[in-house]
Design a protein around this motif. Structure first.
Motif, mmCIF file in Angstrom:
data_model
loop_
_atom_site.group_PDB
_atom_site.id
_atom_site.type_symbol
_atom_site.label_atom_id
_atom_site.label_comp_id
_atom_site.label_asym_id
_atom_site.label_seq_id
_atom_site.Cartn_x
_atom_site.Cartn_y
_atom_site.Cartn_z
ATOM 1 N N LEU A 1 -37.312 -24.495 -11.001
ATOM 2 C CA LEU A 1 -37.340 -23.610 -12.092
ATOM 3 C C LEU A 1 -38.433 -23.883 -12.457
ATOM 4 N N VAL A 2 -39.666 -23.361 -12.609
ATOM 5 C CA VAL A 2 -41.218 -23.757 -12.332
ATOM 6 C C VAL A 2 -41.227 -23.512 -14.420
ATOM 7 N N LEU A 3 -40.972 -24.840 -15.080
ATOM 8 C CA LEU A 3 -41.536 -24.488 -16.754
ATOM 9 C C LEU A 3 -42.533 -25.231 -16.705
ATOM 10 N N TRP A 4 -43.549 -24.127 -17.665
ATOM 11 C CA TRP A 4 -44.861 -24.278 -18.144
ATOM 12 C C TRP A 4 -44.779 -24.397 -19.280
ATOM 13 N N PRO A 5 -44.980 -25.738 -19.929
ATOM 14 C CA PRO A 5 -44.493 -26.029 -21.583
ATOM 15 C C PRO A 5 -46.217 -26.011 -22.341
ATOM 16 N N ASP A 6 -46.046 -24.952 -23.590
ATOM 17 C CA ASP A 6 -47.198 -24.908 -24.125
ATOM 18 C C ASP A 6 -46.888 -25.101 -25.890
ATOM 19 N N ARG A 7 -48.254 -24.823 -26.511
ATOM 20 C CA ARG A 7 -47.923 -24.983 -28.120
ATOM 21 C C ARG A 7 -46.714 -24.177 -28.849
ATOM 22 N N HIS A 8 -46.100 -22.873 -28.300
ATOM 23 C CA HIS A 8 -45.072 -22.304 -28.798
ATOM 24 C C HIS A 8 -43.645 -22.403 -28.683
ATOM 25 N N GLU A 9 -43.898 -23.291 -26.782
ATOM 26 C CA GLU A 9 -43.010 -24.018 -26.416
ATOM 27 C C GLU A 9 -42.829 -25.139 -26.123
ATOM 28 N N PRO A 10 -42.981 -26.199 -26.712
ATOM 29 C CA PRO A 10 -43.522 -27.366 -26.226
ATOM 30 C C PRO A 10 -42.534 -28.400 -24.954
ATOM 31 N N ARG A 11 -42.845 -29.226 -24.529
ATOM 32 C CA ARG A 11 -42.196 -30.097 -23.680
ATOM 33 C C ARG A 11 -41.021 -30.624 -23.576
ATOM 34 N N LEU A 12 -40.854 -31.323 -24.804
ATOM 35 C CA LEU A 12 -39.681 -31.932 -24.774
ATOM 36 C C LEU A 12 -38.378 -30.836 -25.088
ATOM 37 N N MET A 13 -38.279 -29.802 -25.609
ATOM 38 C CA MET A 13 -37.342 -28.661 -25.874
ATOM 39 C C MET A 13 -36.590 -28.046 -24.692
ATOM 40 N N SER A 14 -36.870 -28.920 -23.333
ATOM 41 C CA SER A 14 -36.258 -29.030 -21.716
ATOM 42 C C SER A 14 -35.796 -30.052 -21.441
ATOM 43 N N LEU A 15 -35.813 -31.034 -22.747
ATOM 44 C CA LEU A 15 -35.685 -32.866 -21.981
ATOM 45 C C LEU A 15 -34.642 -33.428 -23.236
ATOM 46 N N LEU A 16 -34.872 -33.192 -24.600
ATOM 47 C CA LEU A 16 -34.003 -33.218 -25.511
ATOM 48 C C LEU A 16 -32.938 -32.729 -25.547
ATOM 49 N N PRO A 17 -32.259 -31.575 -25.568
ATOM 50 C CA PRO A 17 -31.133 -31.156 -26.205
ATOM 51 C C PRO A 17 -30.161 -31.475 -25.304
ATOM 52 N N PRO A 18 -28.732 -31.980 -24.887
ATOM 53 C CA PRO A 18 -28.113 -32.413 -24.493
ATOM 54 C C PRO A 18 -27.574 -31.277 -23.794
ATOM 55 N N LEU A 19 -27.904 -29.445 -23.671
ATOM 56 C CA LEU A 19 -27.684 -28.864 -23.009
ATOM 57 C C LEU A 19 -29.030 -27.884 -23.091
ATOM 58 N N HIS A 20 -29.484 -27.329 -21.789
ATOM 59 C CA HIS A 20 -30.843 -26.599 -21.655
ATOM 60 C C HIS A 20 -29.787 -25.118 -21.095
ATOM 61 N N ILE A 21 -30.628 -23.908 -21.907
ATOM 62 C CA ILE A 21 -30.577 -22.261 -21.587
ATOM 63 C C ILE A 21 -31.887 -22.200 -20.966
ATOM 64 N N ALA A 22 -31.936 -21.814 -20.117
ATOM 65 C CA ALA A 22 -33.408 -21.206 -19.037
ATOM 66 C C ALA A 22 -32.685 -20.095 -18.457
ATOM 67 N N LEU A 23 -34.300 -19.578 -18.611
ATOM 68 C CA LEU A 23 -33.804 -17.793 -18.770
ATOM 69 C C LEU A 23 -35.088 -17.950 -17.158
ATOM 70 N N LEU A 24 -34.141 -17.221 -16.522
ATOM 71 C CA LEU A 24 -35.367 -16.425 -15.183
ATOM 72 C C LEU A 24 -35.324 -15.136 -14.519
ATOM 73 N N ARG A 25 -36.998 -15.157 -14.563
ATOM 74 C CA ARG A 25 -36.583 -13.123 -14.083
ATOM 75 C C ARG A 25 -36.220 -13.260 -12.567
ATOM 76 N N ALA A 26 -35.375 -12.589 -12.319
ATOM 77 C CA ALA A 26 -35.440 -12.371 -10.474
ATOM 78 C C ALA A 26 -36.451 -12.077 -9.683
ATOM 79 N N SER A 27 -36.917 -11.371 -10.398
ATOM 80 C CA SER A 27 -38.405 -11.128 -9.500
ATOM 81 C C SER A 27 -40.022 -12.241 -9.509
ATOM 82 N N GLU A 28 -39.496 -12.820 -10.226
ATOM 83 C CA GLU A 28 -39.869 -14.470 -10.634
ATOM 84 C C GLU A 28 -39.390 -14.869 -9.339
ATOM 85 N N ILE A 29 -38.575 -15.689 -8.089
ATOM 86 C CA ILE A 29 -38.247 -16.352 -7.876
ATOM 87 C C ILE A 29 -38.999 -16.601 -6.714
ATOM 88 N N GLU A 30 -39.883 -17.626 -6.075
ATOM 89 C CA GLU A 30 -40.637 -17.325 -4.858
ATOM 90 C C GLU A 30 -39.597 -18.068 -3.685
#
Lengths: 481, 223
Positions: free
Chosen positions: B140-169
């Motif tokens: 997955l490619v994550l692009w953290p920013d002000r609204h979705e900061p870096r640690l969101m995908s790191l600290l919680p024991p469960l990380h749920i990520a949304l991926l649009r099927a059309s954005e798979i390269e």
């Protein structure tokens, strides 16, 4: 031949330690098992030979290109990083690098540091340097943490605690952390997770290494599976990255093949769980990330290796560890036997430039030159060729002007004279025949003890008749052709 | 003389008389072995990510918030960190009151320093977006920013990520080109290819080393 005969005349540290390591059955089992598995994983990750060879060639070219412009790329990297808000520092020696790191920590009145895996910080012996100055520097990679807890050094650059099995780790955690002894690996890892998570939260500074520094965009790229690298670089208010000057590549696209070569060669993974690309500290409106990011560029002998076009190839290294995984010597003696930060084949060719051949006189010859290391190297460093070059540098006389740091460490006038005698003997037919005549006639007079050789072998005795002689007779009897 | 000029001088002396090597980067070597028919990309991504314990669901672009509620309920989790200022965060926020979920929605809306203890120890799960994924490596490619900061995908024991099927390269190279990464990167761009793991003890694979113990990917099929 189960009983080994002890060698009493030892000439260096490597040999001493090798004797001990070879007799340690547990250690040998731990390494053999691990190396067999890592070799298989790598082979499985490169099912297509043509693809693999094309990629290795590309990797080699990318590194050669980067090195051919190294000073310019370092300046470009510095300019880009500075634009991005990263402070760049330069250190010629590990002492200077430690001073820089300590200075940054001091400016924040920091007392606790967490460290992601970094071999350059091992070169610097940063943990000890900081500890002596009252700063706790804790390793956070699980393997490094285990090794640090036991007061040891890593025995493998990718798998630092590979010399230990689960029972040894369980015992260690029980003794040092006061937890119940468990041989469940999952539980052991969870103990590490809980202990270190608090440290990540409290740390004043995070230290990490760098896998690739990208000049084009001013980006520091780190690979890892655990998340400790992301923790160390994102959770504390300050991040200090330390790296060797050879880690810079020109363009972002250059890391595509290098990344693939690195993770597949090292662990047989198509990619690591995390690829962490850092291009700057927290922006004014961002809610997390370090407020300060520093990069320390360390030389420590690299510019010395760089000065020699052949030795420069050692700087291609992307630190995957495949050479040690495939090395018959490393697999048998383990990483600690080398007594230096970088063990195995790559260690043997990079260490002399850092510490000098006086400190590692036996390293260049601790190899069977089987060639496995060069064959698997993802960036095609001709390791066996460089080992032979180091062997030559190792025995050069001062007059011959050795080109490697402390070259001539094993130069001996006596040995040189013996070889000169041998050369003369073998290049003069008259002398050769005379010697052969004497050696076969007076074979009983051969000494029974020939230095360290006869401690583990029987003394060589020449045959009654020479091969030349026997061949002549054979040809005469059979009509000759 | 500074360390900087000493190092650069030594390197320049070493290069005296030599010319820079040409840039002969052959992109075919990193693209041709890693190309997939559009319908195969999801299969490839799934097989690689599932092999490293990632849980993957293909859901419609409309129904994913329900799936999120279901995932939390199945694990009996008490809260979920989300990014309310993103489109997906907003959608989740709108849906949540009617979800019947007992899990509390948390927002990453203040600097980490203000709630570090809570973030480190009390957040059960997080939901973030992605800017795409890479089929070749299952990333997955994550692009953290002000609204979705870096640690969101790191600290919680469960990380749920949304991926649009059309954005798979197909591969990393194609992703870099399409998104023109060299023109500008975020402070911390990330490739995530599974939950956190380690094999540092006897090479035995253990999940949940320092980052999330579980990674759940919701692939959104475009309506």
């Amino acid at each position: 031949m189960s009983q080994r005969i002890p060698v009493t005349e030892l000439t260096g540290g490597f040999r001493d330690r090798a004797e001990v390591a070879l007799a340690d059955g547990q250690l040998r089992t731990n390494f053999r098992t691990a190396m067999d598995s890592l070799m298989k994983k790598r082979a499985d990750a490169f099912p297509d030979e043509e693809e693999r060879e094309g990629l290795r060639e590309l990797g080699n070219r990318i590194k050669a290109r980067a090195l051919s412009r190294l000073p310019d790329l370092l300046e470009q990297l510095e300019a880009k990083l500075t634009d991005n808000g990263v402070k760049v520092h330069w250190a010629e020696t590990t002492e200077q690098a430690n001073e820089i790191v300590h200075g940054i920590i001091g400016a924040r009145q920091g007392s606790q540091v967490v460290k992601g895996k970094s071999m350059v910080s091992e070169e610097m012996e940063m943990n000890d340097y900081l500890a002596e100055r009252g700063v706790e520097c804790l390793e956070s990679d699980m393997g490094e943490y285990i090794v640090q807890l036991d007061g040891e050094k890593p025995s493998h650059i990718i798998m630092p605690a590979i010399h230990k099995n689960r029972y040894q780790v369980a015992r260690l955690f029980h003794d040092k952390l006061g937890v119940d002894e468990t041989d469940d690996v999952n539980e052991l890892i969870q103990i590490g997770r809980r202990t270190l998570r608090r440290k990540f939260m409290e740390a004043d500074v995070g230290v990490s290494g760098v896998n690739f520094a990208i000049a084009e965009t001013g980006t520091l790229l780190l690979v890892e599976n655990e998340g400790n690298g992301r923790m160390s670089t994102n959770a504390p208010p300050v991040h200090i990255a330390v790296t060797g000057i050879e880690k810079v590549v020109e363009n972002l696209r250059d890391v595509v093949p290098l990344l693939s070569l690195l993770t597949r060669s090292a662990l047989g993974q198509p990619i690591t769980t995390y690829v962490n690309m850092i291009s700057g500290p927290r922006k004014a409106d961002e809610l997390d990330g370090p407020e300060e990011v520093h990069l320390v560029l360390l030389d420590n002998g690299r510019s010395g290796a760089f000065a020699d076009a052949q030795m420069r190839q050692t700087l291609n290294c992307i630190r995957c560890g495949a050479c040690m995984n495939h090395c018959p010597v490393y697999t048998r003696v383990g990483g600690h036997t080398y007594g230096e930060v970088y063990p195995g084949p790559i260690g043997k060719i990079v260490t002399p430039h850092m510490v000098g051949l006086h400190q590692v006189p036996d390293h260049p010859s601790a190899s069977s030159l089987c060639g496995a290391c060069g064959e698997v190297c993802p960036v095609k460093i001709p390791i066996p060729e460089l080992l032979q070059r180091l062997r030559q540098e190792n025995v050069k006389s001062p007059a011959e002007g050795p080109k490697v740091k402390d070259g001539g460490a094993k130069y001996s006038r006596k040995e040189r004279l013996i070889w000169r005698f041998w050369q003369t003997l073998n290049s003069s037919p008259v002398l050769y025949r005379l010697f052969l005549w004497g050696a076969t006639r007076f074979r009983k007079l051969t000494p029974k003890h020939v230095g360290p050789w006869t401690e583990n072998h029987t003394a060589p005795v020449p045959a009654k008749r020479s091969l030349h002689d026997l061949a002549r007779e054979h040809l005469a009897r059979n009509g000759g052709q | 003389m500074s360390a900087r000029s000493n190092i650069l001088n030594k390197l320049r002396t070493g290069l005296a008389g030599s010319i820079p090597r040409p840039d002969d980067f052959d992109e075919r070597l990193v693209t041709e072995p890693w190309q997939y028919a559009p319908e195969d990309r999801i299969t490839r991504l799934r097989s690689l990510m599932e092999a490293v314990h990632t849980e993957i669901h293909q859901v419609s672009s409309d129904s994913w918030p329900e799936k999120v509620a279901g995932i939390l309920a199945a694990r009996n989790l008490s809260n979920l960190l989300h990014a309310p200022a993103t489109a997906h965060g907003q959608k989740l926020g709108e849906y949540w009151p009617q979800s019947g979920s007992s899990a509390q929605l948390l927002a990453y809306d203040r600097p980490v320093e203000e709630w570090k203890e809570e973030l480190f120890w009390q957040v059960d799960a997080s939901l973030t977006g992605t800017v795409g994924a890479i089929a070749a490596t299952g990333s997955l490619v994550l692009w953290p920013d002000r609204h979705e900061p870096r640690l969101m995908s790191l600290l919680p024991p469960l990380h749920i990520a949304l991926l649009r099927a059309s954005e798979i390269e197909d591969n990393l190279y194609a992703m870099m080109q399409r998104q023109n990464w060299s023109a500008g990167l975020p402070t911390n761009l990330l490739l995530v290819s599974g939950p956190s793991k380690t094999a540092d003890i006897e090479q035995v694979l253990a999940y949940g080393a320092h980052g999330p113990k579980e990674l759940v990917v919701l692939i959104l099929e475009d309506a």
